[in-house]
Every structure is written in structure tokens, then in C-alpha cells.
Design an enzyme around this catalytic site. Structure first.
Site, PDB file in Angstrom:
ATOM      1  N   HIS A  87       0.803  -1.242   0.070  1.00 21.77           N
ATOM      2  CA  HIS A  87      -0.055  -0.091   0.046  1.00 21.77           C
ATOM      3  C   HIS A  87       0.879   1.392  -0.172  1.00 21.77           C
ATOM      4  CE1 HIS A  87      -4.005  -1.142   0.007  1.00 21.77           C
ATOM      5  NE2 HIS A  87      -3.791  -2.042   1.131  1.00 21.77           N
ATOM      6  N   CYS A 140       0.326   3.066  -4.600  1.00 24.16           N
ATOM      7  CA  CYS A 140      -0.562   4.157  -4.924  1.00 24.16           C
ATOM      8  C   CYS A 140       0.042   5.303  -4.622  1.00 24.16           C
ATOM      9  CB  CYS A 140      -1.851   4.087  -4.266  1.00 24.16           C
ATOM     10  SG  CYS A 140      -2.977   2.576  -4.821  1.00 24.16           S
TER      11      CYS A 140
END
Length: 417
Positions: A87, A140
Site C-alpha cells: 500500500h 498507490c
């Protein structure tokens, strides 16, 4: 011939709200690629996975320690490589001033002990001259992960976003906050696999590329974004601490409270400045930076000060802060010269964690890199790799657009070594 050394990190966050599927597979494939294609020795590749609890976990402290060792042992002529699959998240800049992107882009270790873009910048600064350090971040918001690096392909930094921002809305504090709110809402929806189309004028256009205005995430199989929204990060920090009143304004202080000396150097510097500002506020000079901090954060400082101040704030007090500006991202003119970042997407985009109907899971960028390398036997330059990855991902229906961040000298250098 210089040595070849690598650190590979894959985090699936099993059993949590943030669970992903493809990060371990990304690392396994890259590991094989480093050995078979690039000639790395197995002993020179360090791997951190949260596959089970028996091995060394990819916590913030362990990742920082492994990166410090990777760079600390480097010599001129060496090739260093860091691959991260997991992440990414971004925290709004402390004051909204003088930041490349308006946020602190971060990777998210297994224990939520964030590693910031400025941490990576300071790490690359320690790379010796003549040594090349390549970073691939399949996460991301990764476009701004190497703070202040020159953007060769992409539109994540302010200098490349100025025109689109001017068209979209005036550049004032109110519009910045509205932009932050819009992106936060978008992150929440997209983390659940709900794609929200952007307005036409905010979509990126690149010279020499054909743009498909109907970009969408692939519909075959299952796709999840590798974005950890602030709302989810806050919920996980609440679970970790047992406190229900954590908010955006207290994230950095919460991280310091949990991890202390193992927290991000950026967080510790911020805490040192906050401590000074709070003490000034007690003398009637409150405002400025403290005005950005919520009541919980101020209460935390108060409680700490009423106890053993020296022990509680020792990790922060020991940090060298030459200027208050050091707690803000992107304020130094120095740009990293020996670091190369290949990002999975732009700073305001999400990277896909995909699972095929047959059950194979991977990161979209990682899969694209392996596909490109498998199709081409000779050397592939950093620029060629990123441009080919952009083209391949667009054909596959992904919205994310990888970026390249490095000095001019490294644009056409062969990928990794």
C-alpha cells in the site's frame, strides 16, 4: 565490476482491512528475475514478506534498517535495487507550503509505521557517487515518493501540474483544502474498487502518446487498488492504540507515540518543532503551525509534558533540525542524483492489485515489468521500460500511468544494471 545488491519488500496485510493479494507474488517474480536475468547472487538479495509470522516482518523499523544497510555498505560502482509492493498513502502537507505535490507520499509497512518521501530522499543522499540506486514502487500515490527528484516522465510534481491546477481552480488555501477533500473521498471509493472518473480537464496528457479518454480498470477478474485511504489508516491506528479519537491532524503524533525512536525521521523532526511551538503557545504565542493541529494532538503534548518530558520526547529532541522548514516536504533545493524511481502511478493515482479469473494475483506495474523484460533479451533503458509499461497498461485497460524520476544522466541508463 561493481556488486549487485537488492532489497525486496512485499506486504499483503493478511487478515486486516487493508489486505492485498499480489504483493508476495511480485517479490517472488522479481527475485527470480534478478538472479536469472541480471546476475544477482542469492546471498545479496534481502527479502521481507508478511507471508507468515516466522520470518523477519516488513515493519517500518525493519525496512528502514535494511535500506540503511543496503546504502551504508555501498561502494562506487555498485548497483543497488529496492522493490516495494504494498500500500501507499499520502498525508496532507503540514502547512500546505512548498511541497512538490501538496502531500507527504508514503509507503505503508506492515505495522503502519509510515516511511515518507523525504525519508527516501535523505536515504538516496547517502548513496556514494558512482553507485546507482534504482527504486521500483508498485504502490498507490508513488509518483512523488522520491522527494525533489527530477520528473522525467509524469505529472506528479507542482511544476508539471501548474497549468492544469490554474484551469481547475484558484491557487489559495481554500481550494487546496477542497482538493484534499475531493481526493480523500476518491481514495475511499477507489480503495473499495469503485472507480470514479476524473473531470476531462484534469486528465493527464503526454507528448507523443495516444490517450484513450475512456480509461477504466479491467473488468475481468478482480482488481483492488493499492491505496490506503486516510480513513482506513486512522481506523487501523485506532485498533492498534485502543484510542477512538485519532483524526487527520494527529496522525503524525500518533505515529510518534506508538513507534518513538523507530518512527520516521520526518515524523521525529516534526515532533521536535511541534514541541517548541507548543511551549511557545503556553507563553501566549500560539498560532502558525500549532493552529494546524487538532485538540487531540495538543492534549497529547500536554500529557507528555506533564510527565517525564525528556524521556517521552527523547527521540524527537535528539533529531537535528537546522530550520523549521525541514519539517515541511520539498523545501530544500537539493535533488537526488544517484537515485532512480520508477513509480506504479502518478501521485494522485492508484495502482492496481489484480487477480485473474484463474486466481493469479499481481501488481499491474510489476506484471508489466516482467512481461516487458521477458519479451526483450537485451538491455532496456529506464525510459523505454516506463514508456512500454504505460503503453501495455493502457492496452490492458488500467488507468494508472507509471512515472520516471531521476537525473538527466540516468534516463537512458539500463534498468537496474
Amino acid at each position: 565490476m561493481g556488486r549487485k545488491r537488492a532489497l525486496l519488500v512485499g506486504i499483503n496485510y493478511p487478515g486486516t482491512k487493508a489486505e492485498l493479494k499480489g504483493c508476495h507474488n511480485d517479490v517472488d517474480r522479481m527475485h527470480r528475475c534478478l538472479v536469472d536475468r541480471f546476475g544477482f547472487d542469492e546471498d545479496d538479495i534481502r527479502v521481507l514478506l508478511d507471508r507468515d509470522s516466522s520470518g523477519t516482518q516488513p515493519t517500518g523499523a525493519n525496512i528502514r534498517r535494511a535500506l540503511a544497510q543496503l546504502v551504508g555498505d555501498a561502494r562506487p560502482g555498485d548497483f543497488l535495487f529496492f522493490h516495494y509492493s504494498g500500500h501507499g498513502t499520502r498525508l496532507p502537507a503540514e502547512t500546505g507550503q512548498n511541497d512538490d505535490t501538496g502531500y507527504d507520499e508514503c509507503i505503508v509497512p506492515s505495522d503502519m509505521n509510515l516511511i515518507t518521501d523525504q525519508d527516501f530522499r535523505e536515504l538516496v543522499q547517502k548513496v556514494p557517487n558512482g553507485c546507482l540506486f534504482t527504486i521500483v514502487s508498485d504502490s498507490c500515490h508513488s509518483g512523488g515518493l522520491l522527494d525533489s527528484a527530477k520528473e522525467q516522465i509524469g505529472n506528479s510534481t507542482k511544476q508539471n501540474q501548474t497549468q492544469s491546477r490554474e484551469r481547475e481552480e484558484p491557487s489559495d488555501s481554500g481550494s487546496g483544502f477542497r482538493s484534499f477533500l475531493k481526493e480523500t473521498v476518491r481514495d475511499v471509493f477507489e480503495s473499495e474498487g469503485i472507480h470514479l472518473p476524473r473531470s476531462r480537464h484534469s486528465q493527464s496528457h503526454y507528448e507523443g502518446e495516444d490517450q484513450d479518454e475512456s480509461y477504466a480498470q479491467p473488468t475481468d477478474g478482480h482488481t483492488k487498488n493499492r491505496s490506503l485511504p486516510l480513513s482506513t489508516l486512522i481506523e487501523m491506528l485506532k485498533e492498534k492504540t485502543g484510542k477512538d479519537d485519532i483524526d487527520v491532524g494527529s496522525i503524525r503524533m500518533t505515529l510518534f507515540n506508538i513507534f518513538g525512536d523507530d518512527a520516521s525521521p520526518k515524523v521525529k523532526k516534526f515532533m521536535k518543532v511541534m514541541l517548541g511551538k507548543f511551549q511557545q503557545g503556553q507563553s501566549g504565542e500560539q498560532g502558525g503551525l500549532m493552529g494546524m493541529v487538532g485538540s487531540l494532538a495538543q492534549e497529547f503534548l500536554k500529557v507528555k509534558l506533564e510527565g517525564n518530558e525528556e524521556e517521552a520526547f527523547k527521540p524527537a529532541i535528539e533529531q537535528e533540525v537546522h530550520s523549521v522548514d525541514e519539517v515541511y516536504a520539498g523545501t530544500k533545493p537539493w535533488a537526488p542524483n544517484n537515485g532512480i524511481l520508477i513509480s506504479g502511478c502518478q501521485s494522485n493515482q492508484t495502482s492496481a492489485d489484480a487477480t485473474t479469473p484463474q486466481g493469479s494475483s499481481y501488481g499491474a506495474l510489476s506484471n508489466a515489468i516482467q512481461t516487458i523484460l521477458a519479451d526483450k533479451r537485451g538491455n532496456v533503458s529506464n525510459k523505454d521500460l516506463v514508456m512500454k509499461a504505460r503503453s501495455l497498461l493502457a492496452k490492458q485497460g488500467y488507468t494508472q500511468q507509471p512515472g520516471l524520476y531521476c537525473s538527466d544522466d540516468h534516463v537512458h541508463v539500463s534498468f537496474i544494471c
